[in-house]
Write a protein that holds these residues in place. Structure first.
Motif, PDB file in Angstrom:
ATOM      1  N   UNK A 128       0.813  -1.220   0.000  1.00  0.00           N
ATOM      2  CA  UNK A 128       0.000   0.000   0.000  1.00  0.00           C
ATOM      3  C   UNK A 128       0.847   1.271   0.000  1.00  0.00           C
ATOM      4  N   UNK A 129       2.149   1.136   0.187  1.00  0.00           N
ATOM      5  CA  UNK A 129       3.058   2.276   0.127  1.00  0.00           C
ATOM      6  C   UNK A 129       4.459   1.741  -0.149  1.00  0.00           C
ATOM      7  N   UNK A 130       5.268   2.539  -0.846  1.00  0.00           N
ATOM      8  CA  UNK A 130       6.673   2.204  -1.057  1.00  0.00           C
ATOM      9  C   UNK A 130       7.434   2.469   0.229  1.00  0.00           C
ATOM     10  N   UNK A 131       8.190   1.489   0.724  1.00  0.00           N
ATOM     11  CA  UNK A 131       9.027   1.705   1.899  1.00  0.00           C
ATOM     12  C   UNK A 131      10.384   2.237   1.450  1.00  0.00           C
ATOM     13  N   UNK A 132      10.699   3.461   1.861  1.00  0.00           N
ATOM     14  CA  UNK A 132      11.989   4.096   1.550  1.00  0.00           C
ATOM     15  C   UNK A 132      12.618   4.488   2.875  1.00  0.00           C
ATOM     16  N   UNK A 133      13.678   3.759   3.276  1.00  0.00           N
ATOM     17  CA  UNK A 133      14.175   3.889   4.651  1.00  0.00           C
ATOM     18  C   UNK A 133      15.225   4.977   4.846  1.00  0.00           C
ATOM     19  N   UNK A 224      14.690  16.190 -23.106  1.00  0.00           N
ATOM     20  CA  UNK A 224      15.398  15.092 -23.764  1.00  0.00           C
ATOM     21  C   UNK A 224      14.452  14.196 -24.556  1.00  0.00           C
ATOM     22  N   UNK A 225      13.200  14.078 -24.101  1.00  0.00           N
ATOM     23  CA  UNK A 225      12.220  13.201 -24.749  1.00  0.00           C
ATOM     24  C   UNK A 225      12.802  11.805 -24.974  1.00  0.00           C
ATOM     25  N   UNK A 226      13.437  11.325 -23.906  1.00  0.00           N
ATOM     26  CA  UNK A 226      14.149  10.046 -23.961  1.00  0.00           C
ATOM     27  C   UNK A 226      13.957   9.352 -22.611  1.00  0.00           C
ATOM     28  N   UNK A 227      13.362   8.174 -22.636  1.00  0.00           N
ATOM     29  CA  UNK A 227      13.092   7.440 -21.383  1.00  0.00           C
ATOM     30  C   UNK A 227      14.356   7.236 -20.558  1.00  0.00           C
ATOM     31  N   UNK A 228      15.491   7.125 -21.184  1.00  0.00           N
ATOM     32  CA  UNK A 228      16.745   6.874 -20.460  1.00  0.00           C
ATOM     33  C   UNK A 228      17.193   8.069 -19.634  1.00  0.00           C
ATOM     34  N   UNK A 229      16.653   9.245 -19.906  1.00  0.00           N
ATOM     35  CA  UNK A 229      17.053  10.448 -19.174  1.00  0.00           C
ATOM     36  C   UNK A 229      16.400  10.529 -17.806  1.00  0.00           C
ATOM     37  N   UNK A 230      15.275   9.836 -17.621  1.00  0.00           N
ATOM     38  CA  UNK A 230      14.523   9.897 -16.367  1.00  0.00           C
ATOM     39  C   UNK A 230      14.940   8.764 -15.435  1.00  0.00           C
ATOM     40  N   UNK A 231      14.380   8.767 -14.231  1.00  0.00           N
ATOM     41  CA  UNK A 231      14.695   7.755 -13.239  1.00  0.00           C
ATOM     42  C   UNK A 231      13.954   6.451 -13.484  1.00  0.00           C
ATOM     43  N   UNK A 232      14.133   5.474 -12.591  1.00  0.00           N
ATOM     44  CA  UNK A 232      13.476   4.174 -12.742  1.00  0.00           C
ATOM     45  C   UNK A 232      11.970   4.278 -12.491  1.00  0.00           C
ATOM     46  N   UNK A 233      11.268   3.242 -12.840  1.00  0.00           N
ATOM     47  CA  UNK A 233       9.826   3.170 -12.602  1.00  0.00           C
ATOM     48  C   UNK A 233       9.582   2.693 -11.173  1.00  0.00           C
ATOM     49  N   UNK A 234       8.942   3.522 -10.346  1.00  0.00           N
ATOM     50  CA  UNK A 234       8.668   3.152  -8.958  1.00  0.00           C
ATOM     51  C   UNK A 234       7.647   2.011  -8.923  1.00  0.00           C
ATOM     52  N   UNK A 235       7.649   1.199  -7.860  1.00  0.00           N
ATOM     53  CA  UNK A 235       6.713   0.073  -7.768  1.00  0.00           C
ATOM     54  C   UNK A 235       5.254   0.519  -7.811  1.00  0.00           C
ATOM     55  N   UNK A 236       4.385  -0.376  -8.295  1.00  0.00           N
ATOM     56  CA  UNK A 236       2.974  -0.036  -8.487  1.00  0.00           C
ATOM     57  C   UNK A 236       2.230   0.162  -7.175  1.00  0.00           C
ATOM     58  N   UNK A 237       2.646  -0.551  -6.120  1.00  0.00           N
ATOM     59  CA  UNK A 237       1.802  -0.611  -4.917  1.00  0.00           C
ATOM     60  C   UNK A 237       1.712   0.694  -4.128  1.00  0.00           C
ATOM     61  N   UNK A 238       2.514   1.712  -4.473  1.00  0.00           N
ATOM     62  CA  UNK A 238       2.382   2.999  -3.794  1.00  0.00           C
ATOM     63  C   UNK A 238       1.421   3.952  -4.488  1.00  0.00           C
ATOM     64  N   UNK A 239       0.871   3.547  -5.641  1.00  0.00           N
ATOM     65  CA  UNK A 239       0.113   4.465  -6.500  1.00  0.00           C
ATOM     66  C   UNK A 239      -1.396   4.315  -6.304  1.00  0.00           C
ATOM     67  N   UNK A 240      -2.071   5.470  -6.208  1.00  0.00           N
ATOM     68  CA  UNK A 240      -3.528   5.512  -6.045  1.00  0.00           C
ATOM     69  C   UNK A 240      -4.129   6.480  -7.055  1.00  0.00           C
TER      70      UNK A 240
END
Length: 246
Positions: A128-133, A224-240
């Protein structure tokens, strides 16, 4: 006589492979249609406001339903909640004009991404939320998030597949990072969203937290319009999916 209903749902997406019907996978649409079939006995015309991916939750998900069933809205609400599983609920049912369409009448949506920012995981927030310690500076991330606001080509923040074709420009009207105790919240509203767009926005904000990007780098990532310029895809379970605007 045919009528059109706007039905607002909420659901815990943990055990579902998103909204849309799939072969060999349990989806929210499947359990909704099964519940509806037990009530009306008809093959109904259902339109959804969007698709949510596997594991994503919804506090407000909208469906338009055209039906010839004479059932009143209040009875339909009660009956659906009787037959739906406990992790899906109907919040409201209202009659709307016949030309209303849950997807095409939509003016925008708001998503919230939840990050549990504490050294110790919370078992009650599992899926239900991303754990970032590590510590999060929410003011720093808020500065970065503000750069998402405006009309931009979000190619850098999109996982390309067959559903994403043509214009990848979207208008973001709200983008902010706030904190409520140990919960850090990223809230974003736009006229539309691309596949994995919010989750990539979150992954990019966490790159800012890690010092790999500065808030002022976000415009360059967009340009940049380039997927490689951005960060990783965060896990789905934190999204509402938080709100749908009509």
């Amino acid at each position: 006589m045919q009528r059109n209903f706007l039905i607002k749902l909420c659901y815990d997406g943990s055990r579902y492979h998103g909204w849309q019907i799939q072969e060999n996978a349990l989806t929210v649409q499947q359990v909704f249609q099964e519940a509806l079939g037990k009530i009306t006995g008809l093959s109904e015309d259902i339109k959804a406001c969007s698709r949510t991916d596997t594991g994503v939750h919804a506090r407000e998900f909208c469906v338009s339903l055209k039906t010839e069933s004479p059932i009143p809205p209040e009875r339909l609400l009660a009956a659906l909640n009787h037959y739906l599983p406990e992790d899906v609920a109907v919040r409201s049912v209202e009659q709307v004009p016949l030309d209303f369409h849950a997807r095409y009448s939509c003016k925008g949506k708001e998503y919230v991404y939840q990050i549990w920012n504490h050294p110790v995981r919370d078992p009650f927030l599992r899926q239900r939320a991303l754990h970032y310690w590590y510590p999060i500076d929410e003011a720093l991330l808020d500065r970065a998030a503000r750069h998402y606001v405006g009309r931009h080509d979000f190619s850098s923040f999109c996982t390309l597949d067959r559903r994403e074709k043509g214009d990848l420009t979207r208008t973001v009207t709200k983008s902010q990072v706030t904190r409520e105790g140990d919960m850090v919240l990223f809230t974003v509203a736009a006229d539309g969203f691309l596949y994995n767009m919010v989750r990539i926005m979150v992954g990019t904000l966490l790159r800012v937290q890690q010092g790999k990007l500065a808030p002022e780098d976000i415009p360059g990532v967009l340009a940049a319009q380039d997927r490689r310029a951005a960060g990783p895809t965060a896990p789905a379970w934190g999204l509402y999916l938080n709100r749908v605007f009509y």
